[in-house]
Design a protein around this motif. Sequence first.
Motif, PDB file in Angstrom:
ATOM      1  N   TYR A  60       0.522  -1.085   0.014  1.00 25.10           N
ATOM      2  CA  TYR A  60       0.122   0.307  -0.116  1.00 25.10           C
ATOM      3  C   TYR A  60       1.032   0.961  -0.409  1.00 25.10           C
ATOM      4  O   TYR A  60       1.616   1.001   0.949  1.00 25.10           O
ATOM      5  CB  TYR A  60      -0.718   0.206   1.412  1.00 25.10           C
ATOM      6  CG  TYR A  60      -1.729  -1.580   1.171  1.00 25.10           C
ATOM      7  CD1 TYR A  60      -3.196  -0.864   0.629  1.00 25.10           C
ATOM      8  CD2 TYR A  60      -1.147  -2.241   1.616  1.00 25.10           C
ATOM      9  CE1 TYR A  60      -3.862  -2.153   1.047  1.00 25.10           C
ATOM     10  CE2 TYR A  60      -2.014  -3.513   2.254  1.00 25.10           C
ATOM     11  CZ  TYR A  60      -3.681  -2.997   1.993  1.00 25.10           C
ATOM     12  OH  TYR A  60      -4.455  -4.698   0.973  1.00 25.10           O
ATOM     13  N   ALA A  61       0.569   2.268  -0.835  1.00 24.34           N
ATOM     14  CA  ALA A  61       1.021   3.484  -1.082  1.00 24.34           C
ATOM     15  C   ALA A  61       0.608   4.190   0.036  1.00 24.34           C
ATOM     16  O   ALA A  61      -0.462   4.518   0.154  1.00 24.34           O
ATOM     17  CB  ALA A  61       1.207   3.737  -1.960  1.00 24.34           C
ATOM     18  N   PRO A  62       1.449   5.164   1.659  1.00 20.74           N
ATOM     19  CA  PRO A  62       1.018   6.227   2.419  1.00 20.74           C
ATOM     20  C   PRO A  62       0.579   6.729   2.115  1.00 20.74           C
ATOM     21  O   PRO A  62      -1.033   6.521   2.583  1.00 20.74           O
ATOM     22  CB  PRO A  62       2.544   6.481   2.932  1.00 20.74           C
ATOM     23  CG  PRO A  62       3.755   5.001   2.129  1.00 20.74           C
ATOM     24  CD  PRO A  62       3.761   4.458   0.483  1.00 20.74           C
ATOM     25  N   ILE A  65      -3.199   5.522   1.289  1.00 16.90           N
ATOM     26  CA  ILE A  65      -4.012   5.170   3.157  1.00 16.90           C
ATOM     27  C   ILE A  65      -4.313   5.942   3.018  1.00 16.90           C
ATOM     28  O   ILE A  65      -5.583   6.193   4.112  1.00 16.90           O
ATOM     29  CB  ILE A  65      -2.456   4.588   3.733  1.00 16.90           C
ATOM     30  CG1 ILE A  65      -1.505   3.156   3.581  1.00 16.90           C
ATOM     31  CG2 ILE A  65      -3.101   4.129   5.515  1.00 16.90           C
ATOM     32  CD1 ILE A  65      -0.925   2.091   3.966  1.00 16.90           C
ATOM     33  N   ARG A  66      -3.271   7.281   3.575  1.00 14.45           N
ATOM     34  CA  ARG A  66      -3.539   9.134   3.697  1.00 14.45           C
ATOM     35  C   ARG A  66      -5.474   9.262   3.376  1.00 14.45           C
ATOM     36  O   ARG A  66      -6.484   9.445   3.943  1.00 14.45           O
ATOM     37  CB  ARG A  66      -2.839   9.293   3.671  1.00 14.45           C
ATOM     38  CG  ARG A  66      -2.115   9.664   4.769  1.00 14.45           C
ATOM     39  CD  ARG A  66      -0.738  10.714   4.710  1.00 14.45           C
ATOM     40  NE  ARG A  66       0.606  10.461   6.026  1.00 14.45           N
ATOM     41  CZ  ARG A  66       1.074  10.054   5.009  1.00 14.45           C
ATOM     42  NH1 ARG A  66       1.241   9.912   3.741  1.00 14.45           N
ATOM     43  NH2 ARG A  66       2.851   9.374   5.662  1.00 14.45           N
ATOM     44  N   SER A  67      -5.234   9.473   1.948  1.00 17.77           N
ATOM     45  CA  SER A  67      -6.728   9.071   1.430  1.00 17.77           C
ATOM     46  C   SER A  67      -7.712   8.562   1.047  1.00 17.77           C
ATOM     47  O   SER A  67      -9.245   9.171   1.846  1.00 17.77           O
ATOM     48  CB  SER A  67      -6.091   9.276  -0.189  1.00 17.77           C
ATOM     49  OG  SER A  67      -4.918  10.186  -0.434  1.00 17.77           O
ATOM     50  N   HIS A 173      -1.625  -1.242   8.370  1.00 15.90           N
ATOM     51  CA  HIS A 173      -0.887  -0.815   9.584  1.00 15.90           C
ATOM     52  C   HIS A 173      -0.513  -0.523  10.026  1.00 15.90           C
ATOM     53  O   HIS A 173       0.043  -0.207  11.154  1.00 15.90           O
ATOM     54  CB  HIS A 173      -2.378  -1.455  10.654  1.00 15.90           C
ATOM     55  CG  HIS A 173      -1.495  -3.520  10.634  1.00 15.90           C
ATOM     56  ND1 HIS A 173      -1.876  -4.212   9.400  1.00 15.90           N
ATOM     57  CD2 HIS A 173      -0.681  -3.778  10.436  1.00 15.90           C
ATOM     58  CE1 HIS A 173      -1.236  -5.699   9.782  1.00 15.90           C
ATOM     59  NE2 HIS A 173      -0.491  -4.661  10.386  1.00 15.90           N
ATOM     60  N   GLU A 174       0.171  -0.765   8.723  1.00 17.87           N
ATOM     61  CA  GLU A 174       1.688   0.002   9.189  1.00 17.87           C
ATOM     62  C   GLU A 174       1.819   1.055   9.163  1.00 17.87           C
ATOM     63  O   GLU A 174       3.278   1.726   9.822  1.00 17.87           O
ATOM     64  CB  GLU A 174       3.343  -0.851   8.223  1.00 17.87           C
ATOM     65  CG  GLU A 174       3.413  -1.916   7.724  1.00 17.87           C
ATOM     66  CD  GLU A 174       3.594  -2.670   9.278  1.00 17.87           C
ATOM     67  OE1 GLU A 174       4.565  -2.211  10.119  1.00 17.87           O
ATOM     68  OE2 GLU A 174       3.455  -3.717   9.631  1.00 17.87           O
ATOM     69  N   THR A 302      -5.614   4.619  16.684  1.00 17.33           N
ATOM     70  CA  THR A 302      -3.818   4.941  16.211  1.00 17.33           C
ATOM     71  C   THR A 302      -3.824   3.751  14.612  1.00 17.33           C
ATOM     72  O   THR A 302      -2.214   4.632  13.672  1.00 17.33           O
ATOM     73  CB  THR A 302      -2.430   4.794  17.059  1.00 17.33           C
ATOM     74  OG1 THR A 302      -2.953   2.806  16.968  1.00 17.33           O
ATOM     75  CG2 THR A 302      -3.117   5.050  18.564  1.00 17.33           C
ATOM     76  N   ARG A 303      -4.554   3.439  14.128  1.00 23.03           N
ATOM     77  CA  ARG A 303      -4.705   2.195  13.263  1.00 23.03           C
ATOM     78  C   ARG A 303      -3.512   1.416  12.635  1.00 23.03           C
ATOM     79  O   ARG A 303      -3.587   0.636  12.349  1.00 23.03           O
ATOM     80  CB  ARG A 303      -4.456   2.853  11.747  1.00 23.03           C
ATOM     81  CG  ARG A 303      -6.344   4.351  11.748  1.00 23.03           C
ATOM     82  CD  ARG A 303      -7.675   3.520  11.594  1.00 23.03           C
ATOM     83  NE  ARG A 303      -8.263   4.371  11.536  1.00 23.03           N
ATOM     84  CZ  ARG A 303      -8.785   4.669  10.569  1.00 23.03           C
ATOM     85  NH1 ARG A 303      -8.365   3.782   9.283  1.00 23.03           N
ATOM     86  NH2 ARG A 303      -9.909   4.998   9.686  1.00 23.03           N
ATOM     87  N   LEU A 304      -2.248   0.834  14.043  1.00 25.30           N
ATOM     88  CA  LEU A 304      -1.206   0.335  13.927  1.00 25.30           C
ATOM     89  C   LEU A 304      -1.971  -1.123  14.965  1.00 25.30           C
ATOM     90  O   LEU A 304      -3.341  -1.125  14.920  1.00 25.30           O
ATOM     91  CB  LEU A 304      -0.514   0.678  15.247  1.00 25.30           C
ATOM     92  CG  LEU A 304       0.004   2.566  14.666  1.00 25.30           C
ATOM     93  CD1 LEU A 304       0.858   2.947  15.923  1.00 25.30           C
ATOM     94  CD2 LEU A 304       1.053   2.240  13.507  1.00 25.30           C
TER      95      LEU A 304
END
Length: 330
Positions: A60-62, A65-67, A173-174, A302-304
């Motif tokens: 997954y591209a960071p 993920i944010r979008s 979740h990274e 935190t989504r971690l």
Amino acid sequence: MSVEAVFPELAPYRARTTRLHPRPGRPGRHDSHVGGPMLWPDGEPWPLCHEPHRRETEGYAPQEIRSARAAGVRPPSRPWPRAGTPEGTPEGTPEEDVPVPFVGLAQFFRRDIPGLACGPGGADLVQLFRCPRTHGPYLERRYHLRWRQAGQTEDAERFLAVPPEVPMLRWEHELPEPCVLHPEEVDSYPWAEDDTLPASLIARIDAWDDAQVSEHGPDAPSYQYDLSIPPGWRVGGCPSWASTGPMAIGCASCATPMRLLLTAVGYEMDAGSHSWVPLEDRDPTLRGKASIRGGQSVAQPTRLRFGRDRDLHVFVCPAGPGHPPQWVLA
């Protein structure tokens, strides 16, 4: 319910812990946080993981993920791109051996977090990192702690604006969600198993748990989950051992019993921790997971994730703060 009112013998084992209560927000680099910008002087090398990494096929591209999080949807997975060769890495280095920048997970100032231990030389700021790639056949993880003197660091002329970031992450979740903290001090008590407490006291606790279930049913409060150790991110206190059972953690440098510095987790609350859910985050008419208000921003802010939804305990040596920490998934 006061646990010492039921078991007065627990008083000598009481240990204060600070629940951090992360919630999505916009922390700054001078704040304690999970997932926010690190207080990092410009020009200081960012930590890299130099160990061999497992080869991946997709991720997954960071930024995607944010979008996706902002839109409330799942991010798309992508084929894993061929790694470039970072500056200073010899040409032809296999992808698995290319150094990878650590992901900054959290930073804590002692001025914000009651009970946070001092680091080497009285350091009062600790920063937590994780390698975003896995290692070896068992998908092992690598972590890194950086201790700092907060005052000296804050006097730096310039700070790193954007840390180095890998183009792809193996799992969504990274990437931590930026979270502000709401510290709360509470008492904790040892996990009641093996020799963490006197055998006679553990037997009494087990009998009390059985009596509660007989009287109140399967949702009855229990010592292990409702009275001893709170869930969620926390500093200090007693470690939980739900997955592994109690472990003796000794310093590899001097054999001194190590002390719990902090615990990082994926979920702040679940169906087994009803009594620890803040009053404003639960429906008093319901029990278990159904009672949690606020959805993912409250239950998993935190989504971690750590391991298979385990607790990551970070232990440090009280005799030698500069000795290497130990990382335990429990």
